[in-house]
Motif scaffolding. Structure first.
Motif, PDB file in Angstrom:
ATOM      1  N   VAL A 261      34.552  51.087  57.023  1.00 48.98           N
ATOM      2  CA  VAL A 261      34.906  50.089  57.786  1.00 48.98           C
ATOM      3  C   VAL A 261      35.025  48.843  56.896  1.00 48.98           C
ATOM      4  N   VAL A 262      36.057  48.235  56.747  1.00 52.23           N
ATOM      5  CA  VAL A 262      36.362  46.968  56.040  1.00 52.23           C
ATOM      6  C   VAL A 262      36.895  45.811  57.225  1.00 52.23           C
ATOM      7  N   ALA A 263      35.971  44.842  57.148  1.00 52.25           N
ATOM      8  CA  ALA A 263      36.312  43.889  57.999  1.00 52.25           C
ATOM      9  C   ALA A 263      37.098  42.740  57.206  1.00 52.25           C
ATOM     10  N   LEU A 291      38.503  40.579  61.981  1.00 49.36           N
ATOM     11  CA  LEU A 291      37.349  39.737  62.332  1.00 49.36           C
ATOM     12  C   LEU A 291      37.668  38.173  62.671  1.00 49.36           C
ATOM     13  N   LEU A 299      29.820  41.149  63.216  1.00 47.02           N
ATOM     14  CA  LEU A 299      30.475  41.968  62.401  1.00 47.02           C
ATOM     15  C   LEU A 299      30.903  43.011  62.994  1.00 47.02           C
ATOM     16  N   PRO A 300      31.943  43.942  62.748  1.00 49.81           N
ATOM     17  CA  PRO A 300      32.496  45.147  63.482  1.00 49.81           C
ATOM     18  C   PRO A 300      31.399  46.094  63.270  1.00 49.81           C
ATOM     19  N   ARG A 302      29.634  49.275  61.816  1.00 43.02           N
ATOM     20  CA  ARG A 302      29.572  50.147  60.792  1.00 43.02           C
ATOM     21  C   ARG A 302      30.409  49.246  59.403  1.00 43.02           C
ATOM     22  N   THR A 303      30.253  47.929  59.539  1.00 44.34           N
ATOM     23  CA  THR A 303      31.069  47.234  58.181  1.00 44.34           C
ATOM     24  C   THR A 303      30.518  47.553  57.096  1.00 44.34           C
ATOM     25  N   LEU A 306      33.911  43.200  53.298  1.00 46.81           N
ATOM     26  CA  LEU A 306      34.266  42.183  53.907  1.00 46.81           C
ATOM     27  C   LEU A 306      35.487  41.359  53.340  1.00 46.81           C
ATOM     28  N   LEU A 333      24.712  40.721  55.280  1.00 45.76           N
ATOM     29  CA  LEU A 333      25.628  42.102  54.276  1.00 45.76           C
ATOM     30  C   LEU A 333      25.732  41.474  52.795  1.00 45.76           C
ATOM     31  N   CYS A 454      32.971  50.089  49.116  1.00 41.61           N
ATOM     32  CA  CYS A 454      32.594  50.222  50.133  1.00 41.61           C
ATOM     33  C   CYS A 454      32.322  51.545  50.690  1.00 41.61           C
TER      34      CYS A 454
END
Length: 456
Positions: A261-263, A291, A299-300, A302-303, A306, A333, A454
């Protein structure tokens, strides 16, 4: 509908001007919206690294607006990126930048790299000049003659008169254009309420305007529909020769990784992003979650990484600072070593503070507003190995800001300028933060590398 489906040839027209401030954005936005209302699908494009005009284009066209910048992505990619953005459209309109021949300063006698003329040449597209009629009459003939004859290979094919004072003024300008051998495709009267508010870096973004931006686009569409021959514009676009070759495909540029997961920050404060960035992230296997740092306190789920693009965080710094919960999550993070890619406005957000307002505190630096505008293309070399680039990687980027970060770089700078030395930006753990804007389509390997980090 003033035009018909022509999927192979990619009907297209470039809208340019003799200089900045002639009204290109108003005309292009109005054209996009007016043609769309006639029932056609219109694809919008902008020459260069501008992030603000495309926001209005997107509202008008109802589809993503895309930037075409041969300096940032390489001229060999321009036609493919255009075909990608024009897919499914009946007609494409490309808004130019500055004056028709203005671009990156280079050897005299050559068409400037990144100029509107350069794009028109790469796309083999006809050009329409938007000319502000204020303060001129018969001299228009000389101006138009000069633009037609200066570089004959750039096909200047028509003119739209803007800010015309009266019917008599319009007729004089039309006569002048006829003497120069150019058809007049429209004459837009002087209308004060078409102005869009501006600030220290240009227009206020469409995302910040909200409903006001939509009303402004509606007004532009009404004026252009009354004042411009839409059928003539469409016919000129259809006169462009075929543009053969494949469309750009993000899936062909990167290898898919696992599914992290990439925010990606958005909302009113972080609007300076290219549509191709998310497309490449997803092609590389990322699950992209949007986001909004002005509204979201977490944060979403399972981020794993970012992305903080540019924008105007300085205009919303009090609200960003007040969102302490999200600031703490982002700091945590970063402390975990997760990859964070921050450009310009994103760099400011990671600083300890901006003009006294506490921010994420990820970087050992403070930011402040400055009276000096930093603007221009940069040839850069990656100064350190990072989540995006291997040390020594060479890129072309762009800076555009009125803020200063102190210190300008950390123990491991992000960049050195080619031929100029010095350092800029911060690389620390998984963080890569810099004022430099890059175009992901020009550096797809950096996106793949980021998603791979990531996924670990």
């Amino acid at each position: 509908m003033p035009f018909t489906q022509h999927p192979i040839g990619y009907p297209r027209v470039v809208v340019a001007a003799p200089a900045s401030g002639q009204g290109k954005t108003t005309v292009v936005t109005g054209l996009l919206a007016a043609l769309r209302r006639r029932g056609g699908a219109v694809a919008p494009f902008k020459v260069g690294p501008d992030y603000i005009d495309p926001g209005y284009h997107r509202i008008a066209a109802g589809r993503p607006a895309r930037n075409l910048d041969p300096v940032l992505v390489g001229e060999e990619r321009i036609a493919a990126l255009f075909r990608h953005g024009a897919s499914g459209a009946d007609l494409s309109i490309v808004e130019g930048v500055m004056g028709l021949f203005d671009g990156r300063i280079g050897p005299g006698g050559e068409i400037a790299a990144g100029s509107t003329a350069h794009l028109a040449q790469l796309l083999n597209a006809p050009v329409v000049l938007v000319v502000d009629g204020t303060g001129q009459s018969h001299s228009l003939a000389a101006l138009l003659h000069g633009f037609r004859s200066y570089r004959p290979e750039i096909r200047v094919s028509g003119v739209i008169l803007n800010r015309v004072g009266s019917q008599r003024h319009e007729q004089v300008l039309r006569d002048a254009a006829e003497n120069a051998g150019l058809p007049v495709l429209g004459a837009i009267p002087r209308t004060e309420d078409l102005a869009v508010p501006s600030r220290h870096l240009g227009l206020v973004t469409a995302a910040e305007h909200g409903e006001e931006a939509t009303r402004a686009v509606d007004r532009m569409a009404e004026i252009v529909a009354r004042s411009v021959d839409l059928g003539a514009v469409a016919a000129l676009a259809r006169s462009a020769p075929e543009l053969p070759g494949p469309a750009w495909d993000p899936r062909a540029e990167v290898e898919p990784q696992a599914n992290p997961v990439v925010a990606v920050a958005g909302g009113r404060a972080f609007t300076f992003a290219y549509a191709e960035h998310v497309e490449l992230l997803e092609a590389a296997g990322a699950e992209v979650a949007v986001l909004d740092p002005l509204r979201d306190e977490r944060l979403p789920e399972r981020t794993a990484g970012l992305v903080l693009p540019g924008g105007f965080p300085e205009q919303h710094v009090a609200e960003l600072s007040a969102n302490t919960a999200l600031r703490k999550e982002i700091a945590a993070l970063a402390d975990s070593g997760a990859p964070i890619h921050a450009e310009c406005g994103g760099l400011l957000y990671l600083a300890e503070e901006l003009d006294g307002h506490p921010l994420c505190g990820v970087l050992g630096a403070r930011a402040r507003m400055s009276p000096r505008l930093v603007l221009g293309y940069r040839d850069a070399v990656a100064a350190a190995d990072s989540a995006l680039f291997a040390e020594g990687a060479r890129v072309s980027g762009h800076e555009f800001h009125r803020t200063v970060l102190e210190p300008a770089h950390g123990p491991r700078p992000a960049w050195h300028w080619r031929g100029a030395g010095g350092g800029e930006g911060h690389v620390a753990g998984g963080v890569h933060a810099s004022y430099l804007h890059t175009h992901p389509a020009g550096q797809p390997g950096a996106v793949e590398r980021f998603v791979a980090r990531c996924a670990r």
